[in-house]
Write a protein that holds these residues in place. Structure first.
Motif, mmCIF file in Angstrom:
data_model
loop_
_atom_site.group_PDB
_atom_site.id
_atom_site.type_symbol
_atom_site.label_atom_id
_atom_site.label_comp_id
_atom_site.label_asym_id
_atom_site.label_seq_id
_atom_site.Cartn_x
_atom_site.Cartn_y
_atom_site.Cartn_z
ATOM 1 N N THR A 7 0.854 -1.184 0.000
ATOM 2 C CA THR A 7 0.000 0.000 0.000
ATOM 3 C C THR A 7 0.890 1.234 0.000
ATOM 4 O O THR A 7 1.906 1.270 0.694
ATOM 5 C CB THR A 7 -0.914 0.028 1.238
ATOM 6 N N ARG A 8 0.499 2.223 -0.780
ATOM 7 C CA ARG A 8 1.191 3.508 -0.815
ATOM 8 C C ARG A 8 0.142 4.612 -0.667
ATOM 9 O O ARG A 8 -0.857 4.617 -1.387
ATOM 10 C CB ARG A 8 1.949 3.725 -2.125
ATOM 11 N N PRO A 9 0.372 5.561 0.249
ATOM 12 C CA PRO A 9 -0.545 6.699 0.374
ATOM 13 C C PRO A 9 -0.320 7.683 -0.770
ATOM 14 O O PRO A 9 0.747 7.693 -1.393
ATOM 15 C CB PRO A 9 -0.153 7.323 1.711
ATOM 16 N N HIS A 10 -1.332 8.495 -1.032
ATOM 17 C CA HIS A 10 -1.183 9.566 -2.016
ATOM 18 C C HIS A 10 -2.123 10.709 -1.664
ATOM 19 O O HIS A 10 -3.062 10.543 -0.892
ATOM 20 C CB HIS A 10 -1.423 9.063 -3.447
ATOM 21 N N ASN A 11 -1.826 11.879 -2.230
ATOM 22 C CA ASN A 11 -2.663 13.069 -2.035
ATOM 23 C C ASN A 11 -3.123 13.614 -3.377
ATOM 24 O O ASN A 11 -3.283 14.820 -3.540
ATOM 25 C CB ASN A 11 -1.874 14.158 -1.289
ATOM 26 N N LEU A 12 -3.329 12.744 -4.327
ATOM 27 C CA LEU A 12 -3.680 13.141 -5.687
ATOM 28 C C LEU A 12 -5.184 13.046 -5.922
ATOM 29 O O LEU A 12 -5.871 12.266 -5.257
ATOM 30 C CB LEU A 12 -2.972 12.223 -6.690
ATOM 31 N N PRO A 13 -5.688 13.803 -6.902
ATOM 32 C CA PRO A 13 -7.072 13.553 -7.329
ATOM 33 C C PRO A 13 -7.172 12.112 -7.850
ATOM 34 O O PRO A 13 -6.199 11.573 -8.395
ATOM 35 C CB PRO A 13 -7.277 14.561 -8.462
ATOM 36 N N LEU A 14 -8.320 11.514 -7.685
ATOM 37 C CA LEU A 14 -8.496 10.111 -8.046
ATOM 38 C C LEU A 14 -8.127 9.842 -9.505
ATOM 39 O O LEU A 14 -7.446 8.852 -9.803
ATOM 40 C CB LEU A 14 -9.934 9.672 -7.770
ATOM 41 N N ALA A 15 -8.522 10.700 -10.417
ATOM 42 C CA ALA A 15 -8.220 10.484 -11.834
ATOM 43 C C ALA A 15 -6.713 10.478 -12.086
ATOM 44 O O ALA A 15 -6.210 9.649 -12.860
ATOM 45 C CB ALA A 15 -8.891 11.555 -12.693
ATOM 46 N N VAL A 21 -1.433 4.722 -11.689
ATOM 47 C CA VAL A 21 -1.568 3.270 -11.548
ATOM 48 C C VAL A 21 -1.489 2.597 -12.916
ATOM 49 O O VAL A 21 -0.862 1.553 -13.069
ATOM 50 C CB VAL A 21 -2.875 2.898 -10.813
ATOM 51 N N GLN A 22 -2.104 3.206 -13.915
ATOM 52 C CA GLN A 22 -2.028 2.635 -15.263
ATOM 53 C C GLN A 22 -0.572 2.593 -15.731
ATOM 54 O O GLN A 22 -0.150 1.614 -16.349
ATOM 55 C CB GLN A 22 -2.881 3.433 -16.245
ATOM 56 N N HIS A 23 0.181 3.623 -15.411
ATOM 57 C CA HIS A 23 1.603 3.640 -15.775
ATOM 58 C C HIS A 23 2.344 2.505 -15.064
ATOM 59 O O HIS A 23 3.164 1.798 -15.671
ATOM 60 C CB HIS A 23 2.223 4.999 -15.445
ATOM 61 N N GLY A 52 -4.197 -10.851 -9.370
ATOM 62 C CA GLY A 52 -4.222 -9.796 -8.381
ATOM 63 C C GLY A 52 -4.962 -8.574 -8.859
ATOM 64 O O GLY A 52 -5.617 -8.595 -9.905
ATOM 65 N N HIS A 53 -4.838 -7.519 -8.066
ATOM 66 C CA HIS A 53 -5.497 -6.264 -8.401
ATOM 67 C C HIS A 53 -4.764 -5.096 -7.754
ATOM 68 O O HIS A 53 -4.022 -5.263 -6.791
ATOM 69 C CB HIS A 53 -6.959 -6.279 -7.966
ATOM 70 N N ILE A 54 -4.994 -3.929 -8.329
ATOM 71 C CA ILE A 54 -4.524 -2.678 -7.761
ATOM 72 C C ILE A 54 -5.770 -1.824 -7.539
ATOM 73 O O ILE A 54 -6.491 -1.528 -8.487
ATOM 74 C CB ILE A 54 -3.544 -1.941 -8.688
ATOM 75 N N THR A 55 -6.022 -1.467 -6.299
ATOM 76 C CA THR A 55 -7.177 -0.661 -5.952
ATOM 77 C C THR A 55 -6.727 0.766 -5.663
ATOM 78 O O THR A 55 -5.748 0.971 -4.948
ATOM 79 C CB THR A 55 -7.884 -1.231 -4.710
ATOM 80 N N VAL A 56 -7.442 1.725 -6.226
ATOM 81 C CA VAL A 56 -7.138 3.138 -6.026
ATOM 82 C C VAL A 56 -8.316 3.777 -5.300
ATOM 83 O O VAL A 56 -9.462 3.599 -5.700
ATOM 84 C CB VAL A 56 -6.942 3.857 -7.383
ATOM 85 N N ASP A 57 -8.014 4.509 -4.225
ATOM 86 C CA ASP A 57 -9.059 5.312 -3.593
ATOM 87 C C ASP A 57 -8.521 6.723 -3.365
ATOM 88 O O ASP A 57 -7.428 7.049 -3.836
ATOM 89 C CB ASP A 57 -9.599 4.653 -2.317
ATOM 90 N N ALA A 58 -9.250 7.529 -2.653
ATOM 91 C CA ALA A 58 -8.893 8.935 -2.494
ATOM 92 C C ALA A 58 -7.607 9.151 -1.702
ATOM 93 O O ALA A 58 -6.988 10.207 -1.801
ATOM 94 C CB ALA A 58 -10.038 9.686 -1.811
ATOM 95 N N LYS A 59 -7.159 8.152 -0.959
ATOM 96 C CA LYS A 59 -5.998 8.327 -0.082
ATOM 97 C C LYS A 59 -4.853 7.350 -0.339
ATOM 98 O O LYS A 59 -3.743 7.593 0.125
ATOM 99 C CB LYS A 59 -6.429 8.166 1.389
ATOM 100 N N SER A 60 -5.109 6.238 -1.030
ATOM 101 C CA SER A 60 -4.054 5.235 -1.162
ATOM 102 C C SER A 60 -4.201 4.382 -2.420
ATOM 103 O O SER A 60 -5.239 4.377 -3.075
ATOM 104 C CB SER A 60 -4.036 4.320 0.065
ATOM 105 N N VAL A 61 -3.125 3.677 -2.683
ATOM 106 C CA VAL A 61 -3.074 2.684 -3.755
ATOM 107 C C VAL A 61 -2.687 1.378 -3.089
ATOM 108 O O VAL A 61 -1.722 1.324 -2.309
ATOM 109 C CB VAL A 61 -2.021 3.070 -4.813
#
Length: 91
Positions: A7-15, A21-23, A52-61
């Motif tokens: 898991t990695r936190p982020h402060n980015l807009p979801l888009a 994540v696509q990169h 597996g999967h990669i889930t993106v939300d407003a605060k983390s990947v």
């Protein structure tokens, strides 16, 4: 089975986070020959020996992958590579 769970936190807009994540997924697909497809905010990936999967939300990947027997012997290098890709995009 062996699992990778990162898991990695982020402060980015979801888009923007999804674009990053696509990169990461493109790099993983090129290196490990996996197939990827989005389902909402979740990017599913699979190949012989890995699901597996990669889930993106407003605060983390969050990356979760189950490795089959053969790939489980390479868990360390695979996990390190995915972690580096995430760090490059989200740090």
């Amino acid at each position: 089975m062996s699992a990778i769970d990162l898991t990695r936190p982020h402060n980015l807009p979801l888009a923007e986070a999804k674009t990053k994540v696509q990169h990461v997924a493109d790099q993983i697909a090129a290196k490990f020959d996996v197939d990827c497809a989005w389902d909402g905010d979740m990017l599913n990936f699979s190949h012989s020996g890995v699901d597996g999967h990669i889930t993106v939300d407003a605060k983390s990947v969050h990356v979760f992958a189950e490795l089959g027997f053969m790939l489980s012997m390479m868990k360390g290098p695979i996990e390190d590579a995915i972690g580096r890709y995430l760090d490059d995009e989200f740090s």
